[in-house]
Design a protein around this motif. Structure first.
Motif, PDB file in Angstrom:
ATOM      1  N   ASN A 136       0.851  -1.191   0.000  1.00 57.39           N
ATOM      2  CA  ASN A 136       0.000   0.000   0.000  1.00 57.39           C
ATOM      3  C   ASN A 136       0.887   1.242   0.000  1.00 57.39           C
ATOM      4  O   ASN A 136       1.690   1.443   0.916  1.00 57.39           O
ATOM      5  N   ARG A 137       0.761   2.081  -1.009  1.00 59.17           N
ATOM      6  CA  ARG A 137       1.612   3.273  -1.100  1.00 59.17           C
ATOM      7  C   ARG A 137       1.425   4.212   0.082  1.00 59.17           C
ATOM      8  O   ARG A 137       2.309   5.039   0.363  1.00 59.17           O
ATOM      9  N   GLU A 138       0.309   4.111   0.801  1.00 54.34           N
ATOM     10  CA  GLU A 138       0.117   4.971   1.967  1.00 54.34           C
ATOM     11  C   GLU A 138       1.115   4.657   3.083  1.00 54.34           C
ATOM     12  O   GLU A 138       1.394   5.509   3.928  1.00 54.34           O
ATOM     13  N   THR A 139       1.665   3.456   3.062  1.00 55.64           N
ATOM     14  CA  THR A 139       2.680   3.104   4.055  1.00 55.64           C
ATOM     15  C   THR A 139       3.936   3.950   3.871  1.00 55.64           C
ATOM     16  O   THR A 139       4.658   4.221   4.839  1.00 55.64           O
ATOM     17  N   ILE A 140       4.184   4.400   2.631  1.00 56.76           N
ATOM     18  CA  ILE A 140       5.314   5.296   2.385  1.00 56.76           C
ATOM     19  C   ILE A 140       5.156   6.565   3.212  1.00 56.76           C
ATOM     20  O   ILE A 140       6.083   7.004   3.899  1.00 56.76           O
ATOM     21  N   ASP A 141       3.957   7.161   3.166  1.00 52.69           N
ATOM     22  CA  ASP A 141       3.701   8.385   3.932  1.00 52.69           C
ATOM     23  C   ASP A 141       3.872   8.142   5.427  1.00 52.69           C
ATOM     24  O   ASP A 141       4.435   8.981   6.141  1.00 52.69           O
ATOM     25  N   ALA A 142       3.378   7.011   5.894  1.00 51.95           N
ATOM     26  CA  ALA A 142       3.484   6.694   7.319  1.00 51.95           C
ATOM     27  C   ALA A 142       4.948   6.590   7.739  1.00 51.95           C
ATOM     28  O   ALA A 142       5.345   7.099   8.803  1.00 51.95           O
ATOM     29  N   PHE A 143       5.761   5.929   6.899  1.00 54.52           N
ATOM     30  CA  PHE A 143       7.173   5.776   7.245  1.00 54.52           C
ATOM     31  C   PHE A 143       7.897   7.119   7.271  1.00 54.52           C
ATOM     32  O   PHE A 143       8.679   7.402   8.192  1.00 54.52           O
ATOM     33  N   VAL A 144       7.643   7.947   6.274  1.00 53.59           N
ATOM     34  CA  VAL A 144       8.315   9.247   6.221  1.00 53.59           C
ATOM     35  C   VAL A 144       7.931  10.083   7.445  1.00 53.59           C
ATOM     36  O   VAL A 144       8.778  10.781   8.031  1.00 53.59           O
ATOM     37  N   GLY A 145       6.670   9.998   7.865  1.00 56.25           N
ATOM     38  CA  GLY A 145       6.249  10.706   9.068  1.00 56.25           C
ATOM     39  C   GLY A 145       6.966  10.209  10.311  1.00 56.25           C
ATOM     40  O   GLY A 145       7.424  11.005  11.141  1.00 56.25           O
TER      41      GLY A 145
END
Length: 447
Positions: A136-145
């Motif tokens: 899920n590409r949304e996991t990218i945002d979570a990791f960067v946060g």
């Protein structure tokens, strides 16, 4: 005997990872990770082991740091448990988790040991996995946060940051081979995960620069080497594909801004295609301050039709093997480092993992692990050889400080410089500990 000399500013260290050593799986506000779920599922881990207690380093970190001090470590590579910081992967932070890592880092600094921090060593919060995980590409945002929180929390305390440990394992081993959490077996899923990890890495490096964080940021892929069995083109091509799977696939996008075409074609021939969206490659291609390299093994390789993904078989020319049954192939470290330098230029390198599994047990209170010493000696010799060839290697971090939870093999495999009795949790330094202490103190070794 000959002397192999290392530079005076060479950084000597040892490494662990959060799930493998911390324990305290349900303490201090920590949330579940995919490794809790995977290890608690019957049949996944040898002997039904899990990381609930592991080495109990969450409670015993001061004792472990005292051993690091005795060993003479100049740096300690550890990872942060994302679910200890953010139980669901996003949202409210867990102050108890943050405070634990502040205590750990402060104690390292008090003892003159440089923290070398890995943001992700395989333990994704389970809540994010429930929403699709790294597919899920949304996991990218979570990791960067999450990464940004860590950068700001430890600004001025941690100088060395690694985004991802062994992305090949997180993607292909966990989602195609399927013997690491979450245990999927789908090539397209593995390619998707690999690409999303690369984007997350690049965007994290961008954020590190935007925030003006002092220190260095890098990345730690695992690599191996395959030497062609013969001069036949089919053997050369098979080895190139096998190396490309672990090296070029995870380094070309960073240093060249594109995936290697020969590997794209190889994957497409298997029915899998990397899904690149606009802006992805620009995000990935960020200058990094150092490259971490994890190296354990390699071998000769020969083309064999329909043998695995890349139609290659390993040829055993009588290698000694560790207790993990991995061939001992020290010259592969030299060869892969020279290959990387030739392909990508003069990027500073740290060996972020290198070590051997030998399951030696105490005899009259001592652990005589001569084979581990010999393994380390041979690999340090090849490392020095690469440095003499012009590869800018800046440090060496042995795996591992402690015997620990060895993923799907549980507690049946021992890589530590320090023996851990997993019943009493008593630590006992091995002979390799005292040998490595001398190497660090001297800055050289005899061969």
């Amino acid at each position: 005997m000959s002397i192999i000399q290392f530079p005076k500013d060479f950084l000597w260290g040892a490494a662990t990872a959060a799930y493998q050593v911390e324990g305290a799986w349900n303490e201090g506000g920590r949330g579940l990770s995919i490794w809790d779920t995977y290890a608690h599922t019957p049949g996944n881990i040898r002997n039904g082991d899990n990381g609930n207690i592991a080495c109990d380093s969450y409670h015993r970190y001061e004792e472990d740091i005292a051993y690091m001090k005795e060993l003479g470590l100049q740096t300690y590579r550890f990872s942060i448990s994302w679910s200890r910081i953010s139980p669901d992967g996003t949202g409210e932070l867990n102050e108890e988790g943050l405070n634990y890592y502040h205590r750990l880092v402060d104690k390292l600094l008090e003892n003159g040991i440089e923290p070398f921090c890995t943001l992700y060593h395989w333990d994704l919060p389970q809540a994010l996995q429930d929403a699709g995980g790294w597919k899920n590409r949304e996991t990218i945002d979570a990791f960067v946060g999450y990464a940004g929180t860590m950068f700001k929390e430890f600004q001025g305390k941690i100088k060395y940051w690694t985004t991802f440990n062994e992305p090949w394992c997180v993607s292909f081993k966990a989602h195609y081979i399927g013997d690491l959490a979450p245990g999927e077996k789908n090539l397209q899923s593995a390619l998707d995960v690999a690409h999303h990890l690369m984007i997350a890495h690049g965007r994290t490096v961008q954020l590190f620069r935007q925030l003006g964080i002092s220190g260095q940021v890098g990345y730690a892929p695992n690599v191996s080497w395959r030497e062609p069995f013969s001069s036949k083109q089919e053997d050369i091509d098979a080895c190139r594909r096998r190396i490309g799977w672990m090296v070029e696939w995870f380094l070309d996008p960073i240093f060249k801004g594109a995936y290697p075409e020969f590997m794209i074609k190889a994957f497409e021939a298997m029915g899998a295609k990397v899904q690149i969206q606009q802006g992805d490659m620009e995000a990935i291609k960020q200058p990094i301050d150092f490259l971490g390299i994890n190296y354990y093994t390699g071998s000769l390789g020969r083309y064999k039709k329909d043998n695995g993904l890349f139609e290659i078989e390993d040829i055993d020319e009588g290698y000694e093997r560790t207790d993990f049954n991995w061939p001992i192939y020290p010259s592969g470290l030299y060869k892969v480092l020279v290959h990387i330098a030739d392909r990508y230029g003069s990027i500073p390198v740290y060996i972020t993992e290198n070590g051997a599994c030998y399951d030696d047990e105490p005899v009259e209170g001592k652990i005589q692990d001569a084979k581990r010493i010999e393994y380390l000696r041979k690999h340090l010799t090849q490392l020095n050889r690469a440095m003499e060839a012009g590869v800018p290697v800046k440090g060496y971090i042995a795996w591992s400080l402690l015997d620990n939870f060895e993923w799907a093999d549980g507690y049946s495999r021992r890589f530590g410089l320090i023996h851990v009795d997993f019943n009493s949790l008593i630590r006992t330094p091995k002979e390799s500990f005292f040998w490595y202490e001398k190497v660090i103190g001297n800055g050289w070794l005899e061969v």
